[in-house]
Write a protein that holds these residues in place. Structure first.
Motif, PDB file in Angstrom:
ATOM      1  N   ASP A 207      -3.631   0.899  -4.245  1.00  0.00           N
ATOM      2  CA  ASP A 207      -3.791  -0.501  -3.853  1.00  0.00           C
ATOM      3  C   ASP A 207      -2.541  -1.279  -4.278  1.00  0.00           C
ATOM      4  OD1 ASP A 207      -3.988  -1.038  -6.593  1.00  0.00           O
ATOM      5  OD2 ASP A 207      -6.166  -1.216  -6.553  1.00  0.00           O
ATOM      6  N   SER A 208      -2.551  -2.565  -4.022  1.00  0.00           N
ATOM      7  CA  SER A 208      -1.341  -3.353  -4.224  1.00  0.00           C
ATOM      8  C   SER A 208      -0.861  -3.317  -5.672  1.00  0.00           C
ATOM      9  CB  SER A 208      -1.576  -4.804  -3.785  1.00  0.00           C
ATOM     10  OG  SER A 208      -0.366  -5.439  -3.465  1.00  0.00           O
ATOM     11  N   ASN A 209      -1.770  -3.459  -6.638  1.00  0.00           N
ATOM     12  CA  ASN A 209      -1.366  -3.473  -8.039  1.00  0.00           C
ATOM     13  C   ASN A 209      -0.773  -2.135  -8.468  1.00  0.00           C
ATOM     14  OD1 ASN A 209      -2.172  -6.128  -8.442  1.00  0.00           O
ATOM     15  ND2 ASN A 209      -4.244  -5.556  -9.072  1.00  0.00           N
ATOM     16  N   ARG A 210      -1.447  -1.055  -8.142  1.00  0.00           N
ATOM     17  CA  ARG A 210      -0.936   0.270  -8.523  1.00  0.00           C
ATOM     18  C   ARG A 210       0.350   0.598  -7.772  1.00  0.00           C
ATOM     19  NH1 ARG A 210      -5.548   4.714  -8.263  1.00  0.00           N
ATOM     20  NH2 ARG A 210      -3.950   5.945  -9.373  1.00  0.00           N
TER      21      ARG A 210
ATOM     22  N   THR B 223       4.175   5.870 -15.006  1.00  0.00           N
ATOM     23  CA  THR B 223       3.215   5.042 -15.755  1.00  0.00           C
ATOM     24  C   THR B 223       1.784   5.313 -15.324  1.00  0.00           C
ATOM     25  OG1 THR B 223       4.869   3.288 -16.045  1.00  0.00           O
ATOM     26  CG2 THR B 223       2.551   2.664 -16.274  1.00  0.00           C
ATOM     27  N   ASP B 224       1.545   5.478 -14.035  1.00  0.00           N
ATOM     28  CA  ASP B 224       0.199   5.701 -13.497  1.00  0.00           C
ATOM     29  C   ASP B 224      -0.320   7.043 -13.998  1.00  0.00           C
ATOM     30  OD1 ASP B 224      -1.926   6.598 -11.576  1.00  0.00           O
ATOM     31  OD2 ASP B 224      -1.432   4.700 -10.593  1.00  0.00           O
ATOM     32  N   GLU B 225      -1.384   7.010 -14.770  1.00  0.00           N
ATOM     33  CA  GLU B 225      -1.892   8.227 -15.423  1.00  0.00           C
ATOM     34  C   GLU B 225      -2.400   9.251 -14.415  1.00  0.00           C
ATOM     35  OE1 GLU B 225      -4.746   7.110 -18.352  1.00  0.00           O
ATOM     36  OE2 GLU B 225      -3.270   6.099 -19.635  1.00  0.00           O
TER      37      GLU B 225
ATOM     38  N   ARG C 189       0.859  -1.192   0.000  1.00  0.00           N
ATOM     39  CA  ARG C 189       0.000   0.000   0.000  1.00  0.00           C
ATOM     40  C   ARG C 189       0.887   1.231   0.000  1.00  0.00           C
ATOM     41  NH1 ARG C 189      -5.124  -1.951  -0.894  1.00  0.00           N
ATOM     42  NH2 ARG C 189      -5.948   0.017  -0.084  1.00  0.00           N
ATOM     43  N   THR C 190       0.515   2.212  -0.803  1.00  0.00           N
ATOM     44  CA  THR C 190       1.320   3.429  -0.910  1.00  0.00           C
ATOM     45  C   THR C 190       0.446   4.661  -0.732  1.00  0.00           C
ATOM     46  OG1 THR C 190       2.904   2.375  -2.398  1.00  0.00           O
ATOM     47  CG2 THR C 190       2.859   4.782  -2.373  1.00  0.00           C
TER      48      THR C 190
END
Length: 411
Positions: free
Chosen positions: A278-281, A234-236, A193-194
């Protein structure tokens, strides 16, 4: 045995072949450029060598016992191969090594495990899990006399004599040619988690990151990105926000990671955490950081600076008054990645002037050959350290065969 070293590019496939090549070089006094795949070949000064020895054909995982959390691999084994084998067993290199290859013009994971240990460039998780060298259980190598030497094994307590892991990790191939390394690996965390903060100043961001590190919640990543660098993520949502991004990561079992994130959010309400990945992001974000995706424009020089976290923002503030810089603060400010314009000296004079005032060390990671050969790529040594370094070099490589000039132009 030949009396003269064969010039050219040598790719031994076995430790015995490597030993023979070094022995020939010692007999003929032929200096050697030591490398793996070569992804870091353009980092440092040009090597004054008569021949090249590459370990890229010495590859393969020779032992992997997931239940014992141990992997042994030949040093030419690509990191991508190491990580793929670990992923099959839900394990990873806990030191989260930085993948320098992409910022040097190579593909992800093309660097070798030998290069990882030789450079000891550790990633964001170092603040919790330690540096690359802390995860090296044993090493086999060939010294400057052509002798095969080894230290350690599958457990730390087997180390005798020189602690080769401590000596060779971070030596950049100047002491010996490593042939095999044993690494400690760890299970992958089930949840990551971030917490994300937008628009904090450098001073406020470092303050928040240091507060997070002072909590009992086992923070495993603390990063602050200038807005120009955040735009390259990468995360828009993060890239399109147009603001600086500050990130704090926790990793554990799902319930524990979410609890820790919630408690950190409460502790840092004054700084306004605005998003929780969340974990994936979270994994996508930290993979960007691990591969230095923000710094892939190979035209711009790139520096890696270590300093005291509380002084980091002031150091960069002073530097930014003189030149245009784009900065990523890792380790709560203890590690700073600095992208500068393509100046004649890659801003070396200005950066080292600031380090003289605030303390720290700087390494020029990327610049063209003219700049690299005209300035100190690595931090100049203080006299006591210079003497110790020279003695260590003589103990391992008495003839000065390995990578002469790589770290310092006069040796």
């Amino acid at each position: 045995m030949t009396a003269h070293m064969r010039l050219g590019f040598h790719t031994p496939e076995t430790e015995e072949e490597l030993s023979q090549l070094v022995l020939e070089a010692a007999e003929s006094r032929t200096p050697l450029e030591v490398m793996g795949k070569g992804t870091k070949r353009e980092l440092g000064h040009a090597v004054r060598a008569g021949a090249v020895v590459s370990t890229e054909n010495m590859r393969g995982i020779t032992l992997y016992e997931p239940t014992e959390l141990v992997m042994v691999a030949k040093t030419g084994t690509p990191l991508a191969e190491i990580e793929a084998a670990l992923a099959e067993n839900d394990q990873e290199l806990a030191c989260e090594p930085v993948d320098i290859a992409p910022v040097m013009g190579y593909g992800p994971g093309e660097g070798t495990v030998g290069g990882l240990v030789a450079t000891n460039i550790s990633g964001s998780r170092r603040i919790l899990k330690g540096a690359v060298r802390d995860h090296v259980l044993g090493i086999r190598a060939v010294n400057g006399r052509g002798e095969i030497i080894k230290s350690g094994g599958r457990v730390m307590k087997n180390v005798t004599g020189y602690d080769l892991a401590r000596m060779l990790a971070g030596s950049w191939g100047t002491l010996a040619v490593m042939s095999e390394v044993a690494l400690k690996v760890l299970p992958v965390h089930r949840e990551s988690r971030t917490l994300i903060f937008f628009g904090l100043t450098d001073y406020a961001a470092i303050e928040a990151l240091c507060i997070a590190m002072g909590t009992p919640y086992e923070v495993s990543g603390t990063l602050h990105l200038h807005a120009e660098l955040a735009a390259r993520l990468t995360d828009e949502d993060l890239a399109g926000n147009g603001a600086a991004v500050t990130a704090i990561r926790v990793e554990s079992f799902p319930a524990s990671a979410r609890y820790r994130a919630s408690r950190l959010r409460e502790a840092l309400l004054a700084y306004g955490p605005e998003l929780e990945l969340d974990s994936n992001r979270s994994q996508v974000f930290w993979r960007d950081v691990q591969s230095l995706k923000m710094f892939k424009d190979v035209r711009n020089p790139l520096w890696r600076v270590s300093t005291i976290p509380s002084r980091a923002a002031s150091l960069i503030g002073n530097l930014a008054r003189k030149i245009d810089v784009r900065v990523a603060y890792d380790w709560s400010g203890g590690l700073i990645w600095i992208e500068t314009p393509a100046l004649a000296d890659a801003a070396a004079v200005d950066i080292r002037r600031q380090l003289a005032e605030f303390g720290g060390h700087a390494t020029l990671i990327r610049a063209d050959s003219t700049i690299r050969n005209g300035t100190d790529v690595f931090q100049p040594l203080e006299p006591p350290h210079d003497v110790l370094t020279a003695k260590l070099k003589h103990a391992f490589d008495p003839l000065g065969l390995f990578n002469p000039g790589r770290l310092y132009r006069d040796r």
